[in-house]
Design a protein around this motif. Structure first.
Motif, mmCIF file in Angstrom:
data_model
loop_
_atom_site.group_PDB
_atom_site.id
_atom_site.type_symbol
_atom_site.label_atom_id
_atom_site.label_comp_id
_atom_site.label_asym_id
_atom_site.label_seq_id
_atom_site.Cartn_x
_atom_site.Cartn_y
_atom_site.Cartn_z
ATOM 1 N N LEU A 35 0.826 -1.212 0.000
ATOM 2 C CA LEU A 35 0.000 0.000 0.000
ATOM 3 C C LEU A 35 0.856 1.255 0.000
ATOM 4 O O LEU A 35 0.560 2.232 -0.690
ATOM 5 C CB LEU A 35 -0.945 0.004 1.204
ATOM 6 N N LYS A 36 1.929 1.245 0.766
ATOM 7 C CA LYS A 36 2.828 2.399 0.817
ATOM 8 C C LYS A 36 3.453 2.643 -0.552
ATOM 9 O O LYS A 36 3.513 3.786 -1.025
ATOM 10 C CB LYS A 36 3.909 2.172 1.864
ATOM 11 N N GLU A 37 3.924 1.582 -1.198
ATOM 12 C CA GLU A 37 4.535 1.716 -2.519
ATOM 13 C C GLU A 37 3.530 2.250 -3.534
ATOM 14 O O GLU A 37 3.849 3.109 -4.355
ATOM 15 C CB GLU A 37 5.106 0.378 -2.973
ATOM 16 N N GLU A 38 2.309 1.731 -3.460
ATOM 17 C CA GLU A 38 1.268 2.201 -4.389
ATOM 18 C C GLU A 38 0.931 3.667 -4.134
ATOM 19 O O GLU A 38 0.791 4.456 -5.076
ATOM 20 C CB GLU A 38 0.013 1.343 -4.240
ATOM 21 N N ILE A 42 1.289 6.870 -6.738
ATOM 22 C CA ILE A 42 0.184 7.787 -7.014
ATOM 23 C C ILE A 42 0.613 9.219 -6.735
ATOM 24 O O ILE A 42 0.336 10.123 -7.527
ATOM 25 C CB ILE A 42 -1.065 7.402 -6.194
ATOM 26 N N VAL A 43 1.307 9.439 -5.626
ATOM 27 C CA VAL A 43 1.780 10.782 -5.287
ATOM 28 C C VAL A 43 2.747 11.289 -6.359
ATOM 29 O O VAL A 43 2.647 12.447 -6.794
ATOM 30 C CB VAL A 43 2.440 10.797 -3.886
ATOM 31 N N ASN A 44 3.659 10.454 -6.805
ATOM 32 C CA ASN A 44 4.605 10.863 -7.849
ATOM 33 C C ASN A 44 3.883 11.196 -9.152
ATOM 34 O O ASN A 44 4.216 12.178 -9.820
ATOM 35 C CB ASN A 44 5.667 9.789 -8.079
ATOM 36 N N ASP A 45 2.890 10.381 -9.511
ATOM 37 C CA ASP A 45 2.102 10.667 -10.717
ATOM 38 C C ASP A 45 1.371 11.996 -10.582
ATOM 39 O O ASP A 45 1.317 12.782 -11.529
ATOM 40 C CB ASP A 45 1.096 9.546 -10.986
#
Length: 116
Positions: A35-38, A42-45
């Motif tokens: 979940l953290k990686e996902e 999303i934040v980077n996108d």
């Protein structure tokens, strides 16, 4: 004799319970990591999209400022002030006897709307 029999039955049950508990903890840690990686992806996108939108806004604002400057130099600009602090600058354009207004720039509280 009954106490030893119960003890032998309980020990495997406790061991099984302990193994299941450990497995559950590992699964929770794995899910939290995924979940953290996902969330980070999303934040980077979203950061990339915000940057792209800022660049697009800067480009449009530059075009509006250039057009507003040209229109103001030619004396054909109009300012429309809204009650909430926005100033819209429009230039007139006449084609085939039809007058139209083109939005040249947008300002808020004296500042052009663009990336700081």
């Amino acid at each position: 004799m009954v106490a030893m029999s119960n003890s032998r039955e309980i020990n495997p049950l406790l061991k099984d319970l302990s193994e299941r508990k450990q497995s559950f903890r590992q699964n929770v840690v794995l899910l939290a990591t995924e979940l953290k990686e996902e969330a980070e992806m999303i934040v980077n996108d979203m950061k990339e999209e915000v940057y792209r939108l800022h660049m697009c806004l800067d480009e449009r604002n530059g075009k509006f400022q250039e057009a507003a400057s040209t229109a103001e130099n030619e004396g054909v600009a109009f300012e429309f002030r809204t009650m909430d602090g926005f100033v819209l600058v429009a230039g007139e354009d006449i084609h085939d006897g039809v007058l139209s207004l083109n939005l040249l720039s947008i300002m808020f509280q004296g500042q052009p709307l663009r990336k700081n």
